[in-house]
Design an enzyme around this catalytic site. Sequence first.
Site, PDB file in Angstrom:
ATOM      1  N   GLU A 413      11.693   6.363 -81.930  1.00  0.00           N
ATOM      2  CA  GLU A 413      12.388   6.201 -80.534  1.00  0.00           C
ATOM      3  C   GLU A 413      13.646   7.464 -80.478  1.00  0.00           C
ATOM      4  OE1 GLU A 413      11.963   4.354 -77.251  1.00  0.00           O
ATOM      5  OE2 GLU A 413      13.715   6.195 -77.030  1.00  0.00           O
ATOM      6  N   GLU A 506       3.566  -3.314 -70.341  1.00  0.00           N
ATOM      7  CA  GLU A 506       4.783  -3.805 -70.547  1.00  0.00           C
ATOM      8  C   GLU A 506       5.682  -4.162 -69.632  1.00  0.00           C
ATOM      9  OE1 GLU A 506       6.615  -0.394 -72.839  1.00  0.00           O
ATOM     10  OE2 GLU A 506       7.492   0.390 -70.984  1.00  0.00           O
TER      11      GLU A 506
HETATM   12  C1  NOJ Z   1       9.457   2.133 -73.997  1.00  0.00           C
HETATM   13  C2  NOJ Z   1       8.147   2.382 -74.735  1.00  0.00           C
HETATM   14  O1  NOJ Z   1       7.351   2.457 -73.915  1.00  0.00           O
HETATM   15  C3  NOJ Z   1       7.835   0.896 -75.298  1.00  0.00           C
HETATM   16  O2  NOJ Z   1       6.477   1.032 -75.761  1.00  0.00           O
HETATM   17  C4  NOJ Z   1       8.757   0.845 -76.402  1.00  0.00           C
HETATM   18  O3  NOJ Z   1       8.416  -0.393 -77.215  1.00  0.00           O
HETATM   19  C5  NOJ Z   1      10.397   0.905 -76.085  1.00  0.00           C
HETATM   20  N1  NOJ Z   1      10.284   2.027 -75.005  1.00  0.00           N
HETATM   21  C6  NOJ Z   1      11.353   0.968 -77.135  1.00  0.00           C
HETATM   22  O4  NOJ Z   1      11.321   2.207 -77.749  1.00  0.00           O
END
Ligand code: NOJ
Length: 714
Positions: A413, A506
Site C-alpha cells: 500500500e 469490498e
Molecule cells: C483498498 C484496496 O482495494 C483493498 O483491497 C485494500 O485492502 C485496502 N485498500 C488497504 O490497502
Amino acid sequence: MLVKRLLSVLVVTGFVQLAHADTAVTISSPNNNIQLSVYHRTNGSLQYAVTYKGKSVINPSGLGMKLANPQLALMQFDLSAVDSAAADESWKPVWGEQSSIRNHYKQLLLKLSDRSGSGIRIEIVFRVFDDGVGFRYIFPQQAKLNHFILAEELTQFGVTGDHNAFWIPGDYDTNEYAYYTSPLSEIDASGGGLAREISTRTFFDKNAVQTPLMMKSAEGLYINLHEAALVNYPAMNLVLDKSTYTFNTHLVPDAVGNKAYLQAPFSTPWRTIIVSDKATEILASKMILNLNEPSKVPDASEWVKPQKMVGVWWEMHVGKSSWDYSGGQVGSQQASRVPHGATTANVKRYIDFAAGNGIQGVLVEGWNTGWEDWFGQWKEDVFDFVTAYPDFDVNELQQYAAAKGVQLIMHHETSGSATNYERWMDTAYRFMNRHGYAAVKTGYVGRIIPRGEHHDGQWMIRHYERVAAKTAQYHIMLDAHEPVRPTGLQRTYPNWLACEAARGNEFNAWSVGNRPDHETILPFTRLMGGPMDYTPGIFKIKMSTYNPEKKEQVHTTLCKQLALYVTLYSPLQMAADLPENYEARMDAFRFIKEVAVDWDDSKILEAEPGDYVIIARKAKGKNDWFLGAITDENARTFTESLSFLDADKKYVATVYRDADSAHWQNNPEAYRIEKFIVDNKTTLKLKLAAGGGTAVSLMPANAEELKQYKKYKK
Ligand code: NOJ
Ligand code: CA
C-alpha cells in the site's frame, strides 16, 4: 506480421470529391458491417464518422489537438498523403479468455500538416475491425520543434441520439462508483446518490463521465467508447454536450494544469469505438487487446502463472482484525480494538487452507509497519515495504509456505505516495525475490504525491507502467489497486495480471454496497479494458455475522458469488471469504477449487448490460468447461444449449444453483448442488433467483460416473 499493403500509397486523389469541394475517404471492416468515413473540409478541418450495417454510430465528429506550447490549435490541416494497409494475423496471449486471438483489420493513415504555418506534421491512423474502430494521433519526428505541451485533445464522439447509458462520473482519481443507468440527457455527475460516498472527488462537471462508457441506442445498437494502450498520456474523460449528444474529450490535467508533455516521435493512445447489434459481441471483442503492443516480457510464459489466492484481507474489511499492529480499525465506527490480522500464526492458517485446497497464492495485508498513520494524511514517507511488524516472521513464513507449496503475495500500500514507492521499488522487489514472493498487490489509496498530480494523469500513468516494467524485471506478477482503468496493457506486460480500478466486492462489507445489477454492468464497462481483481466468493453474505449491529450485506446470492468466477474474467481470482466460512460449506467451495483461471476458449452465451450475463469457458489444455450465469435484482430463467461441448463426449454437469426460495436480500445463502450426465445435445434450464446466479462445471464423465448419475432432463 502479415501486413498486406492494399494500395501501397494512395495519394490525396484517392479521396472522393464531395459537394462544396470537401473530400472524403471511406473504408470498411473486413466483413463490411462497419464503415469509417473521414472528411477533409475545404477549411482544412477533419472529421470522422462511423456506421454499422448502414446505421449511423458516430456522426461526423471533430479531430484535433490544442497545444499550450507552442500555443496553437491543430484543427486545420493540409493533407499530403493517405496510405492504406490491412492485416490478418493471429497471436497467442500468455494467458487469457482464449488461447489464440485474431487481429483482422483495414487501416487508413492520413499524413497531415498544420495549415496555420507552424510546420507541425501530424498523422492520424484508423483501424477498422469487424467489432469496431480504433484511431490514434501520431506526432512524427519534426523538422524543427519536437517537444509539445498539450492543452487538450479535441477528439469528439458525436452519437446519434439519447441513448441509454451505463456511466460513472468523470473523476481524476477514482473509478469506485456505483454505475448509473440513464438516458444520456439525464446524465448528472454532480455527485448525488451513490457518488457522494467518494469524498476525494477531484473533478466535477455535471456532464462528465469516464470510459469505458457503455451505451445502447433506441435502434438496438450497443456502443462502447474507451481507449487502448494508455501509455505516457493522461486518461480520457468525456464531457457530453446535451444539445447535440456530442462527447468532447477532457484529459486529466497535471499539477500545473497542463494535460500532457509530448516528445516526438510520439503516438497517443487509441480511441476505441466498439459496436454491434448484439450485446454478446461487445463482450467477445478483442479489439482493445489487438490495439496494444505485443509482450515486452519475452520469458513471461515461464514464470507468469494465472492463479487463485486466499488472503488475510476480508477479515479486516469486515472488522474482525486490523491491518495496524495495535488493532486500530481504519474507517470503522467501532472504538474497540481488534487483533492484528497479519500474525505468523494467522498467516499459517491461510497457508494451510490454501495448501489443502489447491490454491496457489496467499495475500497478506498489514504485514509491514506504517498502518497506524497511513490514511488521509497526504504524508510522503509512510511505508518502507521491507520492515515487518514484530509478530510477522518473514523467514519462518517463507519456509512454511515453501514447504506447503504455496506462494505468499506481498501487499504494497503506497497510500498514494508514488514518489516514496519509486524510491523503494528496487529494494522492495529484491526483498520479495529473497523471500520467495512471486506476486505483489499494490495500492494507491488517497491523494497522490507528487502533490497535485492525479491517479489518472500522465505522471501516474507513467508510474504504473514503470511498476509493470520493473516488476517484470524481477519476475514479479502485479495486481494494482486504485490505478487508472485498464486499456489492454496486460498484453504488453503479461505479468500485470489484474487491476481493481472499479468498485469491488469490498464495498459490500462496509458501505451501501453494490446493487444487484452491478456485476452485470462491469463486463460492459470496466472489464472492457482488462481483468479485474473483484474479489468474489463471499459465502457469509450478511455482515451481521461479524457484528449483530451491522446492516451491510453482499447484494447477491451465494451461487451468484460462484458464477462471478466465470462472468468476471481475471487470471488472478481471489477466494475472498474466510477459511472458516468455506470450511462450513465445502460442497459449494468445490466450485471455487475447481474453476480454471486460464482459458482456451470463451463463449458469451447471453448478455444484456444491467440485466444478465451468461458465459461458458473451456479450461486451458483441458476438456473441462465452466459456465457462469448471473442476473440483476430480477429472477430469470434461461434455457442454454450445451452445443459447445465436444460431440463425442459425455460430461458430468455439477450445477450449483439458487434454492427455489433463495433471494439476494431475504435468503441469500440457500443453494442446491445437483449432478447430471449431459452432452452437446443437452439444453440446460437455469433458474436464477433475484440477485442470483448459477455456476456449472462440465467435466468428461468416467464409466463409474456414467452409471452413478442420471441423464439430464429438462
Ligand atoms: C483498498 C484496496 O482495494 C483493498 O483491497 C485494500 O485492502 C485496502 N485498500 C488497504 O490497502
Ligand atoms: Ca436491470
